[in-house]
Design an enzyme around this catalytic site. Sequence first.
Site, PDB file in Angstrom:
ATOM      1  CG  HIS A 130      16.665  -1.581  65.663  1.00  0.00           C
ATOM      2  ND1 HIS A 130      17.016  -0.699  66.661  1.00  0.00           N
ATOM      3  CD2 HIS A 130      17.261  -1.150  64.532  1.00  0.00           C
ATOM      4  CE1 HIS A 130      17.780   0.233  66.141  1.00  0.00           C
ATOM      5  NE2 HIS A 130      17.955  -0.012  64.859  1.00  0.00           N
ATOM      6  CG  ASP A 176      19.063  -2.396  56.948  1.00  0.00           C
ATOM      7  OD1 ASP A 176      19.359  -1.415  56.248  1.00  0.00           O
ATOM      8  OD2 ASP A 176      19.537  -2.585  58.076  1.00  0.00           O
TER       9      ASP A 176
HETATM   10  C1  LIG Z   1      19.728  -5.955  64.992  1.00  0.00           C
HETATM   11  C2  LIG Z   1      20.327  -6.997  65.889  1.00  0.00           C
HETATM   12  C3  LIG Z   1      21.810  -7.104  65.630  1.00  0.00           C
HETATM   13  C4  LIG Z   1      20.074  -6.571  67.346  1.00  0.00           C
HETATM   14  O1  LIG Z   1      20.802  -7.408  68.154  1.00  0.00           O
HETATM   15  P1  LIG Z   1      20.604  -7.466  69.711  1.00  0.00           P
HETATM   16  O2  LIG Z   1      20.022  -6.217  70.242  1.00  0.00           O
HETATM   17  O3  LIG Z   1      21.881  -7.914  70.325  1.00  0.00           O
HETATM   18  O4  LIG Z   1      19.467  -8.560  69.864  1.00  0.00           O
HETATM   19  P2  LIG Z   1      19.659  -9.993  70.400  1.00  0.00           P
HETATM   20  O5  LIG Z   1      20.701 -10.695  69.590  1.00  0.00           O
HETATM   21  O6  LIG Z   1      19.892  -9.907  71.879  1.00  0.00           O
HETATM   22  O7  LIG Z   1      18.248 -10.637  70.108  1.00  0.00           O
HETATM   23  C5  LIG Z   1      17.297 -10.992  71.074  1.00  0.00           C
HETATM   24  C6  LIG Z   1      16.648 -12.301  70.661  1.00  0.00           C
HETATM   25  O8  LIG Z   1      15.993 -12.145  69.407  1.00  0.00           O
HETATM   26  C7  LIG Z   1      16.576 -13.008  68.445  1.00  0.00           C
HETATM   27  N1  LIG Z   1      16.721 -12.288  67.216  1.00  0.00           N
HETATM   28  C8  LIG Z   1      17.060 -11.000  67.077  1.00  0.00           C
HETATM   29  N2  LIG Z   1      17.089 -10.668  65.776  1.00  0.00           N
HETATM   30  C9  LIG Z   1      16.766 -11.785  65.107  1.00  0.00           C
HETATM   31  C10 LIG Z   1      16.635 -12.064  63.742  1.00  0.00           C
HETATM   32  N3  LIG Z   1      16.846 -11.117  62.824  1.00  0.00           N
HETATM   33  N4  LIG Z   1      16.301 -13.317  63.365  1.00  0.00           N
HETATM   34  C11 LIG Z   1      16.077 -14.273  64.281  1.00  0.00           C
HETATM   35  N5  LIG Z   1      16.192 -14.062  65.598  1.00  0.00           N
HETATM   36  C12 LIG Z   1      16.526 -12.829  66.005  1.00  0.00           C
HETATM   37  C13 LIG Z   1      17.924 -13.402  69.007  1.00  0.00           C
HETATM   38  O9  LIG Z   1      18.380 -14.623  68.496  1.00  0.00           O
HETATM   39  C14 LIG Z   1      17.639 -13.429  70.481  1.00  0.00           C
HETATM   40  O10 LIG Z   1      16.954 -14.615  70.759  1.00  0.00           O
HETATM   41  P3  LIG Z   1      17.255 -15.435  72.089  1.00  0.00           P
HETATM   42  O11 LIG Z   1      16.852 -14.493  73.201  1.00  0.00           O
HETATM   43  O12 LIG Z   1      16.398 -16.623  71.967  1.00  0.00           O
HETATM   44  O13 LIG Z   1      18.714 -15.713  72.075  1.00  0.00           O
HETATM   45  C15 LIG Z   1      19.626  -8.362  65.660  1.00  0.00           C
HETATM   46  O14 LIG Z   1      18.232  -8.206  65.777  1.00  0.00           O
HETATM   47  C16 LIG Z   1      19.987  -8.958  64.321  1.00  0.00           C
HETATM   48  O15 LIG Z   1      21.016  -9.632  64.203  1.00  0.00           O
HETATM   49  N6  LIG Z   1      19.152  -8.692  63.261  1.00  0.00           N
HETATM   50  C17 LIG Z   1      19.473  -9.196  61.945  1.00  0.00           C
HETATM   51  C18 LIG Z   1      20.459  -8.261  61.258  1.00  0.00           C
HETATM   52  C19 LIG Z   1      19.834  -6.940  60.879  1.00  0.00           C
HETATM   53  O16 LIG Z   1      18.780  -6.900  60.286  1.00  0.00           O
HETATM   54  N7  LIG Z   1      20.533  -5.880  61.182  1.00  0.00           N
HETATM   55  C20 LIG Z   1      20.111  -4.544  60.858  1.00  0.00           C
HETATM   56  C21 LIG Z   1      19.724  -3.775  62.079  1.00  0.00           C
HETATM   57  S1  LIG Z   1      19.019  -2.203  61.639  1.00  0.00           S
END
Ligand SMILES: CC(C)(COP(=O)(O)OP(=O)(O)OC[C@H]1O[C@@H](n2cnc3c(N)ncnc32)[C@H](O)[C@@H]1OP(=O)(O)O)[C@@H](O)C(=O)NCCC(=O)NCCS
Length: 379
Positions: free
Chosen positions: A265, A316
């Site tokens: 998140h 979710d």
């Molecule tokens: C929610 C979300 C979009 C937040 O994105 P964000 O704040 O930009 O987080 P980041 O993409 O910067 O993630 C930070 C790190 O954690 C990792 N990470 C975050 N969510 C992850 C996931 N669900 N699975 C695997 N790795 C994940 C990223 O790859 C990143 O790793 P890195 O630093 O090695 O590159 C992201 O966690 C995600 O894509 N989750 C899956 C989709 C989801 O469940 N969405 C519903 C949200 S309520």
Amino acid sequence: MATATPEYSPGLAGVIAGISKISDIDIEKSRLIYRGYDVHELAEKGSFEETAFLLLYGHLPKKSELEEFERTLASERTVPDYVYQAMAAVPDNAHPMDQLKVGVQALAPSDPDYDADPLDHDANVRKSVRLTAKMGALVANGWRLAHGQDVIQPDPELNTAGNFLYMLNGQKADDYTVKTIDTSLVLYAEHGFNASTFCARVTVSSLSDIYSGAVSAIGTLKGKLHGGANEKAMEMLLEIGEPENAEKYIRDKLAKKELIMGFGHREYRISDSRAGIMSQMGKELGRRLGNTKWGDIADICERVMKEEKNLFPNVDFPAAYTYYLLGIPIPLYTPIFAISRITGWCAHMIEQLDNNRIIRPKCIYDGESLRPYVPIDQR
Ligand SMILES: CC(C)(COP(=O)(O)OP(=O)(O)OC[C@H]1O[C@@H](n2cnc3c(N)ncnc32)[C@H](O)[C@@H]1OP(=O)(O)O)[C@@H](O)C(=O)NCCC(=O)NCCS
């Protein structure tokens, strides 16, 4: 004098883009409050209708206010036939979220306040209540239409959750099922400046209208990084299939740097305040139904994600298997989120319009410098 370099944060992470009185996340305590009330308490002791009232009007309703609100919702649930015709015209391969956008947009001109000034607070509240009332009918009957079934009219005796299930399945659901959906609607109702809410605020900030803002928000919620994650999480659980496959599945995905849907998140750091209630509910439902498999698989995914990435499930993830256990078709998971989040979107759009300034940020230009125009025959 040199111009200061504008600060840039990819994805607007950490950027303060407004002031709001609607909800707050206490990151240290993983606590979410709607207008000061803990979402846990609202989920346990209240109802979706109470939450909707709280978000739209700013205070918890008195008994008489809640009764009147419920009567208004009941009287506003019927969707005009032409809207269903527009939705039926959408090709059947459309995702229900795309069909929902058509429904919400088509609905707009039938609103008695369609021509109201976009800054008219009372008209915006009335539009919000009408939209909140109709979302369940749009989703349930949209699904029916796409599957060759007739529209079912709402039952004025049923609440939002009960009506949705009734229109979807053609029969009234039991109290436990209704309560489960109702609780999920409370948990999904509002979450600050998330992508879809921000999008709704941006849309109305140009003095567009509540319906247009809702359409923008639905389009944003659809994406798998946002609301679409609940559908993708269930697809993943189905691919895993059995608890013994879960650990290897997650480790393999992570090794390939793939995202695990339903985890992580932008705001929370320790856990998602809503996921605990949702997973308790999903697991209890599994025990009642004699099917604990999805909860067991979820536990393994959670353990491995914690070990490997120090990441936690968001709401979710448990919502996915809870809806699955209730027999809800997977493409309706994100639309159910929208049935609920319409209240948060509307509260934010009202708040934006009550104190509006068009939202228009800057970007850093990273393209070509000024260059001469080249006539077409010389390129
Ligand atoms: C929610 C979300 C979009 C937040 O994105 P964000 O704040 O930009 O987080 P980041 O993409 O910067 O993630 C930070 C790190 O954690 C990792 N990470 C975050 N969510 C992850 C996931 N669900 N699975 C695997 N790795 C994940 C990223 O790859 C990143 O790793 P890195 O630093 O090695 O590159 C992201 O966690 C995600 O894509 N989750 C899956 C989709 C989801 O469940 N969405 C519903 C949200 S309520």
